[in-house]
Design a protein around this motif. Structure first.
Motif, PDB file in Angstrom:
ATOM      1  N   ILE A  61     -50.986  46.728 -13.939  1.00  0.00           N
ATOM      2  CA  ILE A  61     -50.291  45.672 -13.134  1.00  0.00           C
ATOM      3  C   ILE A  61     -51.018  45.213 -11.948  1.00  0.00           C
ATOM      4  O   ILE A  61     -51.311  44.556 -11.440  1.00  0.00           O
ATOM      5  N   ALA A  62     -51.262  46.752 -11.228  1.00  0.00           N
ATOM      6  CA  ALA A  62     -52.166  46.548 -10.006  1.00  0.00           C
ATOM      7  C   ALA A  62     -53.838  46.228 -10.210  1.00  0.00           C
ATOM      8  O   ALA A  62     -54.162  45.390  -9.577  1.00  0.00           O
ATOM      9  N   ALA A  63     -54.132  46.678 -11.453  1.00  0.00           N
ATOM     10  CA  ALA A  63     -55.530  45.844 -11.786  1.00  0.00           C
ATOM     11  C   ALA A  63     -55.512  44.421 -11.795  1.00  0.00           C
ATOM     12  O   ALA A  63     -56.492  43.623 -11.470  1.00  0.00           O
ATOM     13  N   VAL A  64     -54.518  43.787 -12.529  1.00  0.00           N
ATOM     14  CA  VAL A  64     -54.213  42.505 -12.678  1.00  0.00           C
ATOM     15  C   VAL A  64     -54.104  41.806 -11.103  1.00  0.00           C
ATOM     16  O   VAL A  64     -55.030  40.675 -11.098  1.00  0.00           O
ATOM     17  N   ALA A  65     -53.438  42.185 -10.481  1.00  0.00           N
ATOM     18  CA  ALA A  65     -53.296  41.770  -9.006  1.00  0.00           C
ATOM     19  C   ALA A  65     -54.615  41.827  -8.360  1.00  0.00           C
ATOM     20  O   ALA A  65     -55.181  40.900  -7.620  1.00  0.00           O
ATOM     21  N   GLU A  66     -55.394  42.796  -8.669  1.00  0.00           N
ATOM     22  CA  GLU A  66     -56.806  42.803  -8.057  1.00  0.00           C
ATOM     23  C   GLU A  66     -57.582  41.753  -8.445  1.00  0.00           C
ATOM     24  O   GLU A  66     -58.523  41.392  -7.701  1.00  0.00           O
ATOM     25  N   HIS A  67     -57.635  41.780  -9.754  1.00  0.00           N
ATOM     26  CA  HIS A  67     -58.402  40.608 -10.441  1.00  0.00           C
ATOM     27  C   HIS A  67     -58.169  39.354  -9.811  1.00  0.00           C
ATOM     28  O   HIS A  67     -59.177  38.462  -9.878  1.00  0.00           O
ATOM     29  N   MET A  68     -56.944  38.958  -9.713  1.00  0.00           N
ATOM     30  CA  MET A  68     -56.356  37.657  -9.332  1.00  0.00           C
ATOM     31  C   MET A  68     -56.502  37.426  -7.790  1.00  0.00           C
ATOM     32  O   MET A  68     -56.202  36.312  -7.270  1.00  0.00           O
ATOM     33  N   ALA A  69     -56.846  38.384  -7.104  1.00  0.00           N
ATOM     34  CA  ALA A  69     -56.765  38.441  -5.548  1.00  0.00           C
ATOM     35  C   ALA A  69     -57.764  37.160  -4.899  1.00  0.00           C
ATOM     36  O   ALA A  69     -57.316  36.730  -4.056  1.00  0.00           O
ATOM     37  N   GLU A  70     -58.463  36.997  -5.558  1.00  0.00           N
ATOM     38  CA  GLU A  70     -59.669  35.896  -5.116  1.00  0.00           C
ATOM     39  C   GLU A  70     -59.153  34.562  -5.187  1.00  0.00           C
ATOM     40  O   GLU A  70     -59.631  33.786  -4.546  1.00  0.00           O
ATOM     41  N   ASN A  71     -58.753  34.405  -6.403  1.00  0.00           N
ATOM     42  CA  ASN A  71     -58.078  32.767  -6.655  1.00  0.00           C
ATOM     43  C   ASN A  71     -56.489  33.282  -7.363  1.00  0.00           C
ATOM     44  O   ASN A  71     -55.994  33.075  -8.349  1.00  0.00           O
TER      45      ASN A  71
END
Length: 241
Positions: A61-71
């Protein structure tokens, strides 16, 4: 009927399930960019961007959030939940049927998993303008409206989710003035979750996922920041705690 709210980007956790997939499709039809999350990470619709997550693995879940952080998304929907466990254990009709292992699994999926999604996704929501976080809950999680008892782990795990939603709404109000954080009761939907319990229901009470998604989005469109922290059914009526 409330006007459709503009959603630029939505992240749906549980998009491979009946309701989650229908919500993704309905939002996609509106022109929303949809991130569709599942355990496999494969999007069932070519319009969507798939991502992998596991409710029992916070790192995913943390990895998903990190991946989406720019957009980042301006809408997050948690369309996960369990009533009958993978081993066939159904909702307990008596306290004599309670098992610690089954209770732990119900809380892991219905309460802890959504809470961890909130932990990592709420900070990504925009601070200016409208932001939305919704999680599927249930009418049977209402304590004051419980006249039948039973279904102990399911009721308790969803009631705990409702409390967390209230807490998150209070916290978000301090930094995200336009945020709406709510629980959503979709009604009885024709999905794998409800299939074992449909036989005694009156005609018309079970709705297809596409109709449930349309109902929920109509409710979401009608909600304002003052509604944050509450639980609403598919008709837009508030369900008491």
């Amino acid at each position: 009927m409330a006007a459709e709210k503009t959603v630029r980007r939505a992240a749906i956790f549980g998009a491979s399930g009946g309701i989650g997939n229908a919500l993704a499709a309905a939002l996609g039809d509106r022109g929303t960019e949809v991130w569709a999350g599942s355990r496999s990470g494969t999007a069932v619709d070519g319009r969507f961007r798939g991502f992998r997550f596991d409710l029992a693995d916070e790192r995913s879940i943390a990895a998903v959030a990190e991946h989406m952080a720019e957009n980042p998304p301006d809408m997050v929907l948690v369309a996960t939940g369990v009533l009958t466990l993978a081993d066939g254990t159904g909702p307990e009709r008596s306290f004599r049927k309670l098992r610690a292992e089954a209770m732990e699994e119900a809380f892991r999926i219905n309460t802890i998993g959504p809470a961890l999604i909130a932990k990592h996704m709420l900070p990504l929501l925009p601070r200016d303008g409208r932001a939305f976080f919704g999680a599927l809950s249930a009418r049977v999680a209402s304590i004051s409206d419980n006249g039948l008892g039973g279904w102990h782990s399911y009721r308790a795990s969803k009631a705990a989710l409702n409390m967390l939603i209230k807490n998150f709404a209070i916290e978000m109000k301090r930094t995200h003035k336009g945020a709406v954080v709510v629980g959503l009761h979709p009604g009885t939907v024709d999905t794998d979750l409800s299939t074992p319990f449909q036989s005694n229901l009156p005609d018309g009470q079970v709705v297809p996922p596409a109709q449930a998604a349309a109902n929920l989005l109509a409710v979401i469109d009608s909600l304002e920041p003052g509604d944050s922290g509450k639980l609403f059914d598919w008709q837009g009526a508030e369900i008491p705690a």
